[in-house]
Design a protein around this motif. Structure first.
Motif, PDB file in Angstrom:
ATOM      1  N   PRO A   1       0.804  -1.227   0.000  1.00 24.34           N
ATOM      2  CA  PRO A   1       0.000   0.000   0.000  1.00 24.34           C
ATOM      3  C   PRO A   1       0.838   1.280   0.000  1.00 24.34           C
ATOM      4  CG  PRO A   1      -0.128  -1.120   2.132  1.00 24.34           C
ATOM      5  CD  PRO A   1       0.608  -2.041   1.199  1.00 24.34           C
ATOM      6  N   HIS A   2       2.055   1.207   0.539  1.00 27.11           N
ATOM      7  CA  HIS A   2       2.871   2.415   0.661  1.00 27.11           C
ATOM      8  C   HIS A   2       3.832   2.596  -0.499  1.00 27.11           C
ATOM      9  CE1 HIS A   2       4.711  -1.033   2.508  1.00 27.11           C
ATOM     10  NE2 HIS A   2       5.901  -0.462   2.439  1.00 27.11           N
ATOM     11  N   TYR A   3       3.691   1.769  -1.545  1.00 24.97           N
ATOM     12  CA  TYR A   3       4.472   1.965  -2.773  1.00 24.97           C
ATOM     13  C   TYR A   3       3.528   2.336  -3.917  1.00 24.97           C
ATOM     14  CZ  TYR A   3       8.770  -0.183  -0.937  1.00 24.97           C
ATOM     15  OH  TYR A   3       9.902  -0.477  -0.242  1.00 24.97           O
ATOM     16  N   THR A   4       4.017   3.141  -4.845  1.00 23.39           N
ATOM     17  CA  THR A   4       3.217   3.461  -6.033  1.00 23.39           C
ATOM     18  C   THR A   4       3.124   2.217  -6.922  1.00 23.39           C
ATOM     19  OG1 THR A   4       5.179   4.074  -7.297  1.00 23.39           O
ATOM     20  CG2 THR A   4       4.064   5.853  -6.070  1.00 23.39           C
ATOM     21  N   ALA A   5       2.311   2.351  -7.983  1.00 24.46           N
ATOM     22  CA  ALA A   5       2.216   1.257  -8.960  1.00 24.46           C
ATOM     23  C   ALA A   5       3.617   0.913  -9.472  1.00 24.46           C
ATOM     24  CB  ALA A   5       1.304   1.678 -10.113  1.00 24.46           C
ATOM     25  N   GLU A   6       4.344   1.950  -9.876  1.00 26.49           N
ATOM     26  CA  GLU A   6       5.702   1.724 -10.375  1.00 26.49           C
ATOM     27  C   GLU A   6       6.599   1.123  -9.293  1.00 26.49           C
ATOM     28  OE1 GLU A   6       7.612   4.865 -12.896  1.00 26.49           O
ATOM     29  OE2 GLU A   6       9.053   4.847 -11.245  1.00 26.49           O
TER      30      GLU A   6
ATOM     31  N   SER B   1      -8.649   1.705  -8.945  1.00 23.31           N
ATOM     32  CA  SER B   1      -9.793   0.793  -8.841  1.00 23.31           C
ATOM     33  C   SER B   1      -9.282  -0.632  -8.652  1.00 23.31           C
ATOM     34  CB  SER B   1     -10.634   0.860 -10.122  1.00 23.31           C
ATOM     35  OG  SER B   1      -9.941   0.217 -11.180  1.00 23.31           O
ATOM     36  N   GLY B   2     -10.186  -1.524  -8.266  1.00 25.58           N
ATOM     37  CA  GLY B   2      -9.803  -2.926  -8.113  1.00 25.58           C
ATOM     38  C   GLY B   2      -9.215  -3.502  -9.398  1.00 25.58           C
ATOM     39  N   GLY B   3      -9.840  -3.157 -10.511  1.00 28.60           N
ATOM     40  CA  GLY B   3      -9.354  -3.671 -11.801  1.00 28.60           C
ATOM     41  C   GLY B   3      -7.968  -3.144 -12.131  1.00 28.60           C
ATOM     42  N   GLN B   4      -7.751  -1.870 -11.791  1.00 21.11           N
ATOM     43  CA  GLN B   4      -6.431  -1.286 -12.043  1.00 21.11           C
ATOM     44  C   GLN B   4      -5.386  -1.908 -11.119  1.00 21.11           C
ATOM     45  OE1 GLN B   4      -7.616   2.783 -11.457  1.00 21.11           O
ATOM     46  NE2 GLN B   4      -7.846   3.171 -13.660  1.00 21.11           N
ATOM     47  N   GLN B   5      -5.765  -2.129  -9.863  1.00 20.78           N
ATOM     48  CA  GLN B   5      -4.814  -2.772  -8.938  1.00 20.78           C
ATOM     49  C   GLN B   5      -4.457  -4.174  -9.423  1.00 20.78           C
ATOM     50  OE1 GLN B   5      -5.438  -2.298  -4.597  1.00 20.78           O
ATOM     51  NE2 GLN B   5      -7.133  -0.974  -5.151  1.00 20.78           N
ATOM     52  N   GLN B   6      -5.465  -4.886  -9.912  1.00 24.53           N
ATOM     53  CA  GLN B   6      -5.187  -6.235 -10.397  1.00 24.53           C
ATOM     54  C   GLN B   6      -4.266  -6.173 -11.622  1.00 24.53           C
ATOM     55  OE1 GLN B   6      -4.484  -9.083  -9.671  1.00 24.53           O
ATOM     56  NE2 GLN B   6      -6.432 -10.125  -9.288  1.00 24.53           N
ATOM     57  N   ARG B   7      -4.446  -5.154 -12.453  1.00 27.27           N
ATOM     58  CA  ARG B   7      -3.570  -5.032 -13.623  1.00 27.27           C
ATOM     59  C   ARG B   7      -2.143  -4.677 -13.205  1.00 27.27           C
ATOM     60  NH1 ARG B   7      -6.074  -1.174 -17.749  1.00 27.27           N
ATOM     61  NH2 ARG B   7      -7.426  -0.443 -16.059  1.00 27.27           N
ATOM     62  N   VAL B   8      -1.996  -3.888 -12.146  1.00 29.64           N
ATOM     63  CA  VAL B   8      -0.647  -3.607 -11.627  1.00 29.64           C
ATOM     64  C   VAL B   8      -0.011  -4.916 -11.159  1.00 29.64           C
ATOM     65  CG1 VAL B   8       0.714  -2.463  -9.826  1.00 29.64           C
ATOM     66  CG2 VAL B   8      -1.154  -1.220 -10.952  1.00 29.64           C
ATOM     67  N   SER B   9      -0.811  -5.737 -10.499  1.00 30.87           N
ATOM     68  CA  SER B   9      -0.218  -6.980  -9.991  1.00 30.87           C
ATOM     69  C   SER B   9       0.147  -7.918 -11.149  1.00 30.87           C
ATOM     70  CB  SER B   9      -1.101  -7.597  -8.911  1.00 30.87           C
ATOM     71  OG  SER B   9      -1.862  -8.627  -9.396  1.00 30.87           O
TER      72      SER B   9
ATOM     73  N   ALA C   1      -0.062   3.078 -18.274  1.00 33.81           N
ATOM     74  CA  ALA C   1       1.114   3.942 -18.357  1.00 33.81           C
ATOM     75  C   ALA C   1       0.917   5.232 -17.552  1.00 33.81           C
ATOM     76  CB  ALA C   1       1.409   4.267 -19.815  1.00 33.81           C
ATOM     77  N   ASP C   2      -0.318   5.694 -17.497  1.00 32.81           N
ATOM     78  CA  ASP C   2      -0.583   6.978 -16.822  1.00 32.81           C
ATOM     79  C   ASP C   2      -0.770   6.835 -15.313  1.00 32.81           C
ATOM     80  OD1 ASP C   2      -2.851   5.460 -17.394  1.00 32.81           O
ATOM     81  OD2 ASP C   2      -4.175   7.213 -17.339  1.00 32.81           O
ATOM     82  N   LYS C   3      -0.677   5.622 -14.786  1.00 35.59           N
ATOM     83  CA  LYS C   3      -0.927   5.422 -13.359  1.00 35.59           C
ATOM     84  C   LYS C   3       0.345   5.046 -12.582  1.00 35.59           C
ATOM     85  CE  LYS C   3      -5.420   5.970 -13.595  1.00 35.59           C
ATOM     86  NZ  LYS C   3      -6.022   7.203 -13.051  1.00 35.59           N
ATOM     87  N   ALA C   4       1.493   5.235 -13.204  1.00 36.39           N
ATOM     88  CA  ALA C   4       2.748   4.810 -12.573  1.00 36.39           C
ATOM     89  C   ALA C   4       2.930   5.411 -11.174  1.00 36.39           C
ATOM     90  CB  ALA C   4       3.933   5.198 -13.461  1.00 36.39           C
ATOM     91  N   ALA C   5       2.493   6.656 -11.002  1.00 34.29           N
ATOM     92  CA  ALA C   5       2.741   7.348  -9.733  1.00 34.29           C
ATOM     93  C   ALA C   5       1.582   7.207  -8.742  1.00 34.29           C
ATOM     94  CB  ALA C   5       3.010   8.831 -10.008  1.00 34.29           C
ATOM     95  N   SER C   6       0.565   6.431  -9.117  1.00 37.49           N
ATOM     96  CA  SER C   6      -0.583   6.280  -8.223  1.00 37.49           C
ATOM     97  C   SER C   6      -0.321   5.206  -7.174  1.00 37.49           C
ATOM     98  CB  SER C   6      -1.833   5.888  -9.021  1.00 37.49           C
ATOM     99  OG  SER C   6      -2.141   6.880  -9.966  1.00 37.49           O
ATOM    100  N   PHE C   7      -0.863   5.428  -5.983  1.00 37.17           N
ATOM    101  CA  PHE C   7      -0.788   4.421  -4.935  1.00 37.17           C
ATOM    102  C   PHE C   7      -2.003   3.491  -5.073  1.00 37.17           C
ATOM    103  CE2 PHE C   7       1.966   7.717  -3.392  1.00 37.17           C
ATOM    104  CZ  PHE C   7       2.981   7.010  -2.756  1.00 37.17           C
ATOM    105  N   PRO C   8      -1.874   2.261  -4.556  1.00 37.93           N
ATOM    106  CA  PRO C   8      -2.979   1.303  -4.701  1.00 37.93           C
ATOM    107  C   PRO C   8      -4.349   1.871  -4.305  1.00 37.93           C
ATOM    108  CG  PRO C   8      -1.057   0.168  -3.878  1.00 37.93           C
ATOM    109  CD  PRO C   8      -0.683   1.627  -3.965  1.00 37.93           C
ATOM    110  N   HIS C   9      -4.403   2.648  -3.203  1.00 41.48           N
ATOM    111  CA  HIS C   9      -5.725   3.129  -2.769  1.00 41.48           C
ATOM    112  C   HIS C   9      -6.308   4.162  -3.736  1.00 41.48           C
ATOM    113  CE1 HIS C   9      -3.325   6.463  -1.037  1.00 41.48           C
ATOM    114  NE2 HIS C   9      -4.417   7.175  -1.215  1.00 41.48           N
TER     115      HIS C   9
ATOM    116  N   ALA D   1       9.510  -1.407 -15.443  1.00 46.13           N
ATOM    117  CA  ALA D   1       8.219  -1.218 -14.773  1.00 46.13           C
ATOM    118  C   ALA D   1       7.283  -0.394 -15.650  1.00 46.13           C
ATOM    119  CB  ALA D   1       8.423  -0.529 -13.421  1.00 46.13           C
ATOM    120  N   ARG D   2       7.827   0.659 -16.249  1.00 47.37           N
ATOM    121  CA  ARG D   2       6.972   1.506 -17.101  1.00 47.37           C
ATOM    122  C   ARG D   2       6.470   0.736 -18.317  1.00 47.37           C
ATOM    123  NH1 ARG D   2      10.080   7.215 -16.242  1.00 47.37           N
ATOM    124  NH2 ARG D   2       9.412   7.394 -14.070  1.00 47.37           N
TER     125      ARG D   2
END
Ligand SMILES: Nc1ncnc2c1ncn2[C@@H]1O[C@H](COP(=O)(O)OP(=O)(O)OP(=O)(O)O)[C@@H](O)[C@H]1O
Ligand SMILES: [Mg+2]
Length: 242
Positions: free
Chosen positions: A92-97, A140-148, A129-137, A119-120
């Motif tokens: 949770p305390h790391y960005t997507a990237e 969305s759930g779908g975006q978090q799953q795509r990061v994983s 590509a546009d969510k690299a700096a976003s944190f998990p919270h 990572a990019r």
């Protein structure tokens, strides 16, 4: 020549058998959907393939790595086989990237700058590509799953295992994750996926494997399996799902 081979694999928890003499082989680029009732052994099968669980008997080989050997190189195995679960397990305390670079720098000892580039590229592959700096919270759930999924892909696996990765998602978010998996399949990734998305299994999988009581009860090309199931158990299962 197969890239994943299970040869008469049996596994029990205590005295309870969970996998019974399961044999399965995937050719490179093959997509296999695992279906079956709750408790039939689907997750256990996936977990055995990347040695999160040990088997009691039988042999598993992935890309030349003998998974079931006591001396298996687990580090190499985990770079060869990516696994994604229903829960995203992002820090949770790391960005997507950051979630992806940490995997690269720690597991693969990739230098930080190179890790950021990888990572990019991985985020781009899953449309984030546009969510690299976003944190998990902030995702969305779908975006978090795509990061994983991107985190797994960043390690350049040859085989991907997916365990009900869309089950926790709202219907409108499922499609974006299924779309990523469809793209991977089209790109030639070897995949075993446990799914309740029968339409997806029918359209994307090359082969569907129906598990029942820890055994492969019936298998075949999706169109045949879904339109002309042979065993009463699969008939019953399909009737409930469609
Ligand atoms: N760590 C464990 N210890 C003991 N029993 C377990 C363990 N993990 C799974 N089992 C048992 O093994 C059987 C198969 O479980 P598994 O999770 O592989 O089923 P599944 O097909 O993935 O089911 P679901 O569709 O509910 O996810 C079940 O009876 C389950 O209770
Ligand atoms: Mg399961």
């Amino acid at each position: 020549m197969s890239i994943v081979t299970l040869n008469s694999v049996s596994k029990s928890y205590g005295t309870v058998p969970v996998l019974r003499e399961v044999s399965l082989a995937l050719t490179p680029g093959e997509v296999v959907a695992l279906i079956g009732r709750s408790g039939s052994g689907k997750s256990t099968l996936l977990r055995c393939v990347n040695a999160l669980e040990r088997v009691q008997s039988g042999k598993i080989v992935v890309d030349g790595i003998e998974v079931t050997s006591p001396s298996a190189d687990l580090r190499k195995l985990r770079q060869t086989v990516g696994i994604v679960f229903q829960s995203y397990n992002l820090f949770p305390h790391y960005t997507a990237e950051g979630n992806i670079t940490i995997a690269l720098t720690v597991v693969k000892k990739v230098p930080k700058r190179e890790a950021v580039e990888i990572a990019r590229a991985a985020l781009e592959r899953v449309g984030l590509a546009d969510k690299a700096a976003s944190f998990p919270h902030q995702l969305s759930g779908g975006q978090q799953q795509r990061v994983s999924i991107a985190r797994s892909l960043a390690l350049s696996p040859k085989v991907m295992l997916f365990d009900e990765v869309t089950s926790a998602l709202d219907p409108e978010l499922k499609d974006e994750v299924l779309g990523v998996m469809e793209g991977l399949a089209a790109g030639g990734m070897t995949m075993i996926l446990v799914t309740h998305e029968m339409t997806f299994a029918r359209d994307v999988a090359h082969r569907v494997v129906f598990m029942h009581g820890g055994r492969i009860h019936e298998e075949g090309p999706p169109k045949k399996l879904f339109s002309a199931p042979e065993t009463p158990e699969l008939k019953q299962f399909i009737k409930r799902i469609f």
